[in-house]
Design a protein around this motif. Structure first.
Motif, PDB file in Angstrom:
ATOM      1  N   GLY A 173       0.780  -1.229   0.000  1.00 22.08           N
ATOM      2  CA  GLY A 173       0.000   0.000   0.000  1.00 22.08           C
ATOM      3  C   GLY A 173       0.807   1.271   0.000  1.00 22.08           C
ATOM      4  N   GLY A 174       2.139   1.174   0.137  1.00 21.60           N
ATOM      5  CA  GLY A 174       2.996   2.354   0.109  1.00 21.60           C
ATOM      6  C   GLY A 174       3.778   2.427  -1.194  1.00 21.60           C
ATOM      7  N   LEU A 175       4.297   3.595  -1.500  1.00 24.28           N
ATOM      8  CA  LEU A 175       5.028   3.796  -2.740  1.00 24.28           C
ATOM      9  C   LEU A 175       6.243   2.874  -2.792  1.00 24.28           C
ATOM     10  CD1 LEU A 175       5.176   5.540  -5.322  1.00 24.28           C
ATOM     11  CD2 LEU A 175       6.690   7.083  -4.052  1.00 24.28           C
ATOM     12  N   ALA A 176       6.402   2.201  -3.915  1.00 26.04           N
ATOM     13  CA  ALA A 176       7.496   1.239  -4.065  1.00 26.04           C
ATOM     14  C   ALA A 176       8.543   1.763  -5.034  1.00 26.04           C
ATOM     15  CB  ALA A 176       6.950  -0.102  -4.561  1.00 26.04           C
ATOM     16  N   LYS A 177       9.770   1.901  -4.558  1.00 29.20           N
ATOM     17  CA  LYS A 177      10.896   2.228  -5.418  1.00 29.20           C
ATOM     18  C   LYS A 177      11.725   0.990  -5.730  1.00 29.20           C
ATOM     19  CE  LYS A 177      11.290   7.036  -3.887  1.00 29.20           C
ATOM     20  NZ  LYS A 177      12.188   8.084  -3.296  1.00 29.20           N
ATOM     21  N   SER A 178      11.543  -0.031  -4.914  1.00 31.56           N
ATOM     22  CA  SER A 178      12.186  -1.317  -5.148  1.00 31.56           C
ATOM     23  C   SER A 178      11.368  -2.403  -4.451  1.00 31.56           C
ATOM     24  CB  SER A 178      13.627  -1.322  -4.630  1.00 31.56           C
ATOM     25  OG  SER A 178      13.653  -1.202  -3.214  1.00 31.56           O
ATOM     26  N   PHE A 179      11.550  -3.631  -4.909  1.00 28.11           N
ATOM     27  CA  PHE A 179      10.855  -4.775  -4.307  1.00 28.11           C
ATOM     28  C   PHE A 179      11.610  -6.031  -4.697  1.00 28.11           C
ATOM     29  CE2 PHE A 179       8.890  -3.518  -8.286  1.00 28.11           C
ATOM     30  CZ  PHE A 179       8.853  -4.686  -9.022  1.00 28.11           C
TER      31      PHE A 179
END
Length: 268
Positions: A173-179
């Motif tokens: 649910g939060g902004l993803a810059k990496s995963f």
């Protein structure tokens, strides 16, 4: 052949030939065989010849039947019980030092070399997803999947290099810059569409493994548009009168559709 051969026998004394290095992909596990490391002595069985690790490997773990160990016998090597598990460290080589002894207290020191092979991640699936306008779509392993021999999903990291233009990539649910691939496997990554007029979106990424090997990619997102009512001012009409309803009072648009394809059906 290149088999390490250690001979413990009087009166000649112990002899050791250069070991044959074990080659292991970074993050993987390899078996040390008797073709790589072998000690023999006249009159003693392989179970009586014991290796004691005096300096362990720096980038991995020496194991016996899957558990960490600092001692083992030639019989253990012969049976395939001794392995080296590389810890995902970006290195070119590793080694461990040992003493091998017989029941009479004779010892011989040695060092076993390990060659580490840098592999690269493989993108198995990159199918993209379809999501409605203003909707959220899950990005799972069926849509985006990378694998690498010996590497766990949590060790494969996607870094967003170009963010989506018409929505937001999210993790939990939060902004993803990496995963990670593990995040994808567990259904934690999603795309939130935020542009009512968009029909497609993308984001670019770089996939990185523990050895810093990289693989670039682009993930496609198809957006299913919906009608947007842009004007709905109403109309004034006299009792028993008639008034035209024009586009200046009621206007609906949808990206990619002609006005004749947008049909109004009164609810009552």
């Amino acid at each position: 052949n290149n088999t390490t051969s250690i001979l413990l026998a009087a009166p000649v004394g112990p002899k050791i030939a250069p070991e044959t290095a074990l080659s292991v992909t970074i993050g993987a596990t390899g078996t040390i065989t008797s073709g790589m490391l072998a000690t023999t002595e006249v009159g003693d069985s392989s179970a009586q010849l014991t290796y004691t690790v005096t300096k362990g490997p720096a980038n991995g773990t020496l194991q016996k039947n899957g558990a960490a160990t600092t001692t083992f016998t030639q019989a253990d090597i012969n049976s395939g019980a001794i392995t080296y598990s590389e810890g995902g460290v970006a290195a070119a080589s590793d080694s461990f030092a040992f003493q091998v002894g017989d029941p009479n207290g004779n010892f011989l020191a040695g060092s076993f070399p390990i060659t580490l092979i840098s592999a690269k991640p493989v993108l198995v699936a990159d199918t993209g997803i379809t999501v409605g306008v203003s909707a959220t779509g899950s990005i799972g392993a069926a849509a985006l999947l990378a694998t690498e021999t010996g590497i766990m999903p949590a060790q494969l990291i996607y870094t967003v290099t170009t963010a989506p233009a018409d929505g937001a990539l999210q993790i939990n649910g939060g902004l993803a810059k990496s995963f990670t691939q593990a995040d994808l496997d567990n259904g934690l990554v999603s795309y939130l569409e935020t542009n009512a007029t968009a029909t497609a979106d993308t984001f670019a990424f770089t996939l990185t493994d523990p050895s810093k090997a990289t693989l670039p990619g682009t993930f496609a997102i198809k957006i299913i548009p919906k009608p947007v009512v842009t004007i709905d001012t109403g109309v004034t009409v006299a009792v028993s009168g008639t008034a035209a309803i024009t586009a200046s009072q009621l206007l609906t648009t949808e990206t990619g559709l002609a006005p004749s394809q947008l049909v109004y059906t009164p609810n009552s």
